[in-house]
Write a protein that holds these residues in place. Sequence first.
Motif, PDB file in Angstrom:
ATOM      1  N   MET A  46      -8.183   8.088  -3.447  1.00 48.12           N
ATOM      2  CA  MET A  46      -7.331   6.947  -3.776  1.00 48.12           C
ATOM      3  C   MET A  46      -6.563   7.189  -5.072  1.00 48.12           C
ATOM      4  O   MET A  46      -5.444   6.711  -5.232  1.00 48.12           O
ATOM      5  CB  MET A  46      -8.180   5.677  -3.891  1.00 48.12           C
ATOM      6  N   ARG A  47      -7.142   7.943  -5.980  1.00 50.24           N
ATOM      7  CA  ARG A  47      -6.465   8.251  -7.252  1.00 50.24           C
ATOM      8  C   ARG A  47      -5.238   9.148  -7.030  1.00 50.24           C
ATOM      9  O   ARG A  47      -4.391   9.258  -7.904  1.00 50.24           O
ATOM     10  CB  ARG A  47      -7.428   8.905  -8.221  1.00 50.24           C
ATOM     11  N   LEU A  48      -5.137   9.775  -5.861  1.00 50.55           N
ATOM     12  CA  LEU A  48      -3.985  10.615  -5.531  1.00 50.55           C
ATOM     13  C   LEU A  48      -2.843   9.811  -4.905  1.00 50.55           C
ATOM     14  O   LEU A  48      -1.752  10.336  -4.702  1.00 50.55           O
ATOM     15  CB  LEU A  48      -4.411  11.735  -4.571  1.00 50.55           C
ATOM     16  N   ASP A  49      -3.108   8.548  -4.589  1.00 47.11           N
ATOM     17  CA  ASP A  49      -2.109   7.697  -3.956  1.00 47.11           C
ATOM     18  C   ASP A  49      -0.912   7.494  -4.891  1.00 47.11           C
ATOM     19  O   ASP A  49      -1.064   7.472  -6.117  1.00 47.11           O
ATOM     20  CB  ASP A  49      -2.738   6.340  -3.605  1.00 47.11           C
ATOM     21  N   LYS A  50       0.253   7.285  -4.302  1.00 50.87           N
ATOM     22  CA  LYS A  50       1.472   7.123  -5.096  1.00 50.87           C
ATOM     23  C   LYS A  50       1.429   5.897  -6.009  1.00 50.87           C
ATOM     24  O   LYS A  50       2.158   5.845  -6.998  1.00 50.87           O
ATOM     25  CB  LYS A  50       2.692   7.058  -4.188  1.00 50.87           C
ATOM     26  N   LYS A  51       0.597   4.909  -5.695  1.00 50.81           N
ATOM     27  CA  LYS A  51       0.515   3.721  -6.546  1.00 50.81           C
ATOM     28  C   LYS A  51      -0.327   3.971  -7.793  1.00 50.81           C
ATOM     29  O   LYS A  51      -0.249   3.213  -8.748  1.00 50.81           O
ATOM     30  CB  LYS A  51      -0.056   2.543  -5.752  1.00 50.81           C
ATOM     31  N   ALA A  52      -1.159   5.013  -7.775  1.00 49.77           N
ATOM     32  CA  ALA A  52      -1.996   5.324  -8.934  1.00 49.77           C
ATOM     33  C   ALA A  52      -1.122   5.931 -10.028  1.00 49.77           C
ATOM     34  O   ALA A  52      -0.221   6.725  -9.755  1.00 49.77           O
ATOM     35  CB  ALA A  52      -3.106   6.294  -8.536  1.00 49.77           C
ATOM     36  N   ALA A  53      -1.380   5.530 -11.257  1.00 47.01           N
ATOM     37  CA  ALA A  53      -0.622   6.063 -12.399  1.00 47.01           C
ATOM     38  C   ALA A  53      -1.596   6.725 -13.361  1.00 47.01           C
ATOM     39  O   ALA A  53      -2.509   6.065 -13.868  1.00 47.01           O
ATOM     40  CB  ALA A  53       0.139   4.942 -13.093  1.00 47.01           C
ATOM     41  N   GLY A  54      -1.417   8.014 -13.573  1.00 43.44           N
ATOM     42  CA  GLY A  54      -2.300   8.725 -14.494  1.00 43.44           C
ATOM     43  C   GLY A  54      -3.750   8.681 -14.058  1.00 43.44           C
ATOM     44  O   GLY A  54      -4.647   8.659 -14.883  1.00 43.44           O
ATOM     45  N   GLY A  55      -3.968   8.642 -12.742  1.00 43.24           N
ATOM     46  CA  GLY A  55      -5.334   8.588 -12.227  1.00 43.24           C
ATOM     47  C   GLY A  55      -5.936   7.195 -12.215  1.00 43.24           C
ATOM     48  O   GLY A  55      -7.058   7.002 -11.751  1.00 43.24           O
ATOM     49  N   GLU A  56      -5.205   6.206 -12.721  1.00 39.87           N
ATOM     50  CA  GLU A  56      -5.701   4.824 -12.696  1.00 39.87           C
ATOM     51  C   GLU A  56      -5.264   4.162 -11.397  1.00 39.87           C
ATOM     52  O   GLU A  56      -4.090   4.192 -11.035  1.00 39.87           O
ATOM     53  CB  GLU A  56      -5.156   4.040 -13.890  1.00 39.87           C
ATOM     54  N   LEU A  57      -6.225   3.574 -10.694  1.00 39.59           N
ATOM     55  CA  LEU A  57      -5.938   2.967  -9.400  1.00 39.59           C
ATOM     56  C   LEU A  57      -5.126   1.687  -9.542  1.00 39.59           C
ATOM     57  O   LEU A  57      -5.347   0.894 -10.449  1.00 39.59           O
ATOM     58  CB  LEU A  57      -7.238   2.652  -8.673  1.00 39.59           C
ATOM     59  N   ALA A  58      -4.215   1.512  -8.614  1.00 46.80           N
ATOM     60  CA  ALA A  58      -3.450   0.277  -8.497  1.00 46.80           C
ATOM     61  C   ALA A  58      -3.482  -0.104  -7.012  1.00 46.80           C
ATOM     62  O   ALA A  58      -3.066   0.670  -6.166  1.00 46.80           O
ATOM     63  CB  ALA A  58      -2.019   0.474  -8.976  1.00 46.80           C
ATOM     64  N   LEU A  59      -3.994  -1.268  -6.727  1.00 46.66           N
ATOM     65  CA  LEU A  59      -4.164  -1.707  -5.341  1.00 46.66           C
ATOM     66  C   LEU A  59      -3.124  -2.761  -4.970  1.00 46.66           C
ATOM     67  O   LEU A  59      -2.582  -3.455  -5.837  1.00 46.66           O
ATOM     68  CB  LEU A  59      -5.561  -2.302  -5.152  1.00 46.66           C
ATOM     69  N   VAL A  60      -2.882  -2.889  -3.686  1.00 50.01           N
ATOM     70  CA  VAL A  60      -2.101  -3.978  -3.128  1.00 50.01           C
ATOM     71  C   VAL A  60      -3.088  -4.796  -2.302  1.00 50.01           C
ATOM     72  O   VAL A  60      -3.657  -4.298  -1.337  1.00 50.01           O
ATOM     73  CB  VAL A  60      -0.946  -3.453  -2.240  1.00 50.01           C
ATOM     74  N   LEU A  61      -3.323  -6.036  -2.714  1.00 48.47           N
ATOM     75  CA  LEU A  61      -4.333  -6.874  -2.065  1.00 48.47           C
ATOM     76  C   LEU A  61      -3.700  -8.146  -1.509  1.00 48.47           C
ATOM     77  O   LEU A  61      -2.797  -8.717  -2.131  1.00 48.47           O
ATOM     78  CB  LEU A  61      -5.427  -7.244  -3.069  1.00 48.47           C
ATOM     79  N   PRO A  62      -4.195  -8.598  -0.348  1.00 48.19           N
ATOM     80  CA  PRO A  62      -3.624  -9.814   0.241  1.00 48.19           C
ATOM     81  C   PRO A  62      -4.039 -11.078  -0.507  1.00 48.19           C
ATOM     82  O   PRO A  62      -5.154 -11.174  -1.010  1.00 48.19           O
ATOM     83  CB  PRO A  62      -4.211  -9.820   1.657  1.00 48.19           C
ATOM     84  N   VAL A  68       1.180 -10.641  -0.691  1.00 45.10           N
ATOM     85  CA  VAL A  68       0.255  -9.719  -1.353  1.00 45.10           C
ATOM     86  C   VAL A  68       0.444  -9.774  -2.861  1.00 45.10           C
ATOM     87  O   VAL A  68       1.468 -10.234  -3.365  1.00 45.10           O
ATOM     88  CB  VAL A  68       0.445  -8.260  -0.875  1.00 45.10           C
ATOM     89  N   GLU A  69      -0.563  -9.297  -3.552  1.00 43.01           N
ATOM     90  CA  GLU A  69      -0.512  -9.115  -5.003  1.00 43.01           C
ATOM     91  C   GLU A  69      -0.376  -7.618  -5.253  1.00 43.01           C
ATOM     92  O   GLU A  69      -1.179  -6.830  -4.755  1.00 43.01           O
ATOM     93  CB  GLU A  69      -1.788  -9.665  -5.642  1.00 43.01           C
ATOM     94  N   LEU A  70       0.654  -7.232  -5.991  1.00 38.64           N
ATOM     95  CA  LEU A  70       0.918  -5.830  -6.267  1.00 38.64           C
ATOM     96  C   LEU A  70       0.259  -5.400  -7.577  1.00 38.64           C
ATOM     97  O   LEU A  70       0.059  -6.219  -8.475  1.00 38.64           O
ATOM     98  CB  LEU A  70       2.430  -5.585  -6.369  1.00 38.64           C
ATOM     99  N   ASP A  71      -0.036  -4.105  -7.670  1.00 36.80           N
ATOM    100  CA  ASP A  71      -0.492  -3.492  -8.915  1.00 36.80           C
ATOM    101  C   ASP A  71      -1.772  -4.114  -9.470  1.00 36.80           C
ATOM    102  O   ASP A  71      -1.902  -4.361 -10.661  1.00 36.80           O
ATOM    103  CB  ASP A  71       0.634  -3.551  -9.954  1.00 36.80           C
ATOM    104  N   VAL A  72      -2.736  -4.371  -8.592  1.00 39.53           N
ATOM    105  CA  VAL A  72      -4.022  -4.919  -9.016  1.00 39.53           C
ATOM    106  C   VAL A  72      -4.885  -3.767  -9.525  1.00 39.53           C
ATOM    107  O   VAL A  72      -5.099  -2.782  -8.814  1.00 39.53           O
ATOM    108  CB  VAL A  72      -4.730  -5.645  -7.849  1.00 39.53           C
ATOM    109  N   ARG A  73      -5.370  -3.883 -10.734  1.00 38.94           N
ATOM    110  CA  ARG A  73      -6.207  -2.841 -11.348  1.00 38.94           C
ATOM    111  C   ARG A  73      -7.664  -3.291 -11.284  1.00 38.94           C
ATOM    112  O   ARG A  73      -8.063  -4.199 -12.006  1.00 38.94           O
ATOM    113  CB  ARG A  73      -5.806  -2.613 -12.812  1.00 38.94           C
ATOM    114  N   PRO A  74      -8.466  -2.678 -10.391  1.00 41.96           N
ATOM    115  CA  PRO A  74      -9.867  -3.096 -10.267  1.00 41.96           C
ATOM    116  C   PRO A  74     -10.670  -2.659 -11.495  1.00 41.96           C
ATOM    117  O   PRO A  74     -10.369  -1.630 -12.107  1.00 41.96           O
ATOM    118  CB  PRO A  74     -10.353  -2.367  -9.017  1.00 41.96           C
TER     119      PRO A  74
END
Length: 86
Positions: A46-62, A68-74
């Motif tokens: 998941m850290r390789l996904d295009k939404k991840a920045a610098g290895g930090e996860l960013a999720l899109v959650l309903p 949806v909510e964009l750029d959710v950082r768990p």
Amino acid sequence: LGLLEQPDLPGRVLALLEGLGLPASLDGLRRSSGRTLAADELVAAMRLDKKAAGGELALVLPRRAGQVELDVRPPEGLLERLLAPR
């Protein structure tokens, strides 16, 4: 994470996946694929996904159907706990 505004949405999505004959849970995907799919490996991918920045996860959650909510950082470690086999 407290973002879901439509409590029946998970059940609706689950019914849709099951109706299509698709795995409706990570445990179901593990069984059908015959793969372990370890939590740390999933998070690393998941850290390789295009939404991840610098290895930090960013999720899109309903929030609700069609919204949806964009750029959710768990919080750190949350995904590893949620993705661990039960």
